[in-house]
Scaffold this active site. Sequence first.
Site, PDB file in Angstrom:
ATOM      1  N   ASP A  54       0.855  -1.187   0.000  1.00 17.11           N
ATOM      2  CA  ASP A  54       0.000   0.000   0.000  1.00 17.11           C
ATOM      3  C   ASP A  54       0.890   1.235   0.000  1.00 17.11           C
ATOM      4  O   ASP A  54       2.028   1.193   0.480  1.00 17.11           O
ATOM      5  CB  ASP A  54      -0.912   0.003   1.232  1.00 17.11           C
ATOM      6  N   ASP A  95       4.264   1.955  -4.181  1.00 18.55           N
ATOM      7  CA  ASP A  95       3.423   2.764  -5.062  1.00 18.55           C
ATOM      8  C   ASP A  95       3.081   1.923  -6.282  1.00 18.55           C
ATOM      9  O   ASP A  95       3.929   1.688  -7.150  1.00 18.55           O
ATOM     10  CB  ASP A  95       4.170   4.033  -5.466  1.00 18.55           C
ATOM     11  N   ILE A  96       1.850   1.448  -6.362  1.00 12.86           N
ATOM     12  CA  ILE A  96       1.433   0.550  -7.444  1.00 12.86           C
ATOM     13  C   ILE A  96       1.419   1.267  -8.791  1.00 12.86           C
ATOM     14  O   ILE A  96       1.428   0.621  -9.840  1.00 12.86           O
ATOM     15  CB  ILE A  96       0.050  -0.062  -7.132  1.00 12.86           C
ATOM     16  N   ASN A 103      -5.616  -5.764  -5.913  1.00 12.12           N
ATOM     17  CA  ASN A 103      -6.823  -5.142  -5.367  1.00 12.12           C
ATOM     18  C   ASN A 103      -6.762  -3.614  -5.356  1.00 12.12           C
ATOM     19  O   ASN A 103      -7.802  -2.951  -5.366  1.00 12.12           O
ATOM     20  CB  ASN A 103      -7.038  -5.667  -3.944  1.00 12.12           C
ATOM     21  N   TYR A 155     -12.394   4.978 -14.619  1.00 10.84           N
ATOM     22  CA  TYR A 155     -12.459   3.792 -13.757  1.00 10.84           C
ATOM     23  C   TYR A 155     -12.939   2.573 -14.541  1.00 10.84           C
ATOM     24  O   TYR A 155     -12.305   1.511 -14.513  1.00 10.84           O
ATOM     25  CB  TYR A 155     -13.402   4.066 -12.587  1.00 10.84           C
ATOM     26  N   LYS A 176     -11.026  -0.918 -15.512  1.00  9.48           N
ATOM     27  CA  LYS A 176     -11.509  -2.197 -14.996  1.00  9.48           C
ATOM     28  C   LYS A 176     -11.868  -3.165 -16.125  1.00  9.48           C
ATOM     29  O   LYS A 176     -11.695  -4.387 -15.991  1.00  9.48           O
ATOM     30  CB  LYS A 176     -12.708  -1.975 -14.076  1.00  9.48           C
TER      31      LYS A 176
END
Length: 256
Positions: A38, A65-66, A92, A155, A159
């Site tokens: 995270d 940091d994704i 996630n 978003y 997705k």
Amino acid sequence: MNELHRFPLSVVTGGAGALGSAISRRFARGGDTVILLDNNAEAVQTVARQLSEETGAQVHGWVVDISDDESIRLAVKRIDEEFGRLDRLVNNAAVNPRARLGDVDDTEWDMAMAVNLRGPMSLCRSAIPIWTRTGTGRVVNITSRTWLSGGPTAYVTSKAGVVGLTRSLAVELGPLGVTANAVAPSMVVTPFTKGGRTDEEFALFVDKHTRMSPLGRLATADDIVDAVEFLASDKARFVSGEVLHVCGGAQLAAAP
């Protein structure tokens, strides 16, 4: 069972959030060693400590940091050096800029793609050497029912991309002994879905989503975790490239 395989290693991104911590808790209760990734240093370390005390498992909170490929590369390098394996990877972490098409700006768009779509790809790409060596792994990507219905442009586009990524991962990683599947939840009450909405707006939002499901209720975190746990387990050892909708039938409804 040899020492290497006594305790599966599970990695959950967005691990400090409500859903990420619920997934991590389930894995930890099952005896896994769990690493929460995270970008919130205080939160991820606090959650990791709480889960470790609660379950008695080894739970680690790492700041990653994704949206940053180098941060991911270093995290996977550390996973390899310290554990030498990656049994379960749950992608996630997510951001949700809610702007409509006419209002979304390039910064919001780029961040949604970086966190929601490129991040999972980058993690899997970095883990290929581990999986090549171990010959086993489970990838579970969290997408959304909105990939079918549409919704906030950045978003939903990201997705929907996660679904395509999942199918590509299933094809490319399958020869390494790795399965890849996605869970597509409907709305769950969490700080993530509440953020940026007034109490009145959120109440209306919850009501709309409750009425969308033929089962007449919202999804819970446990509903989502059950699906993730199944796809990450040996019970799903011959399931790959699938999208499991955890929506109570709401995947059949139009966007609210």
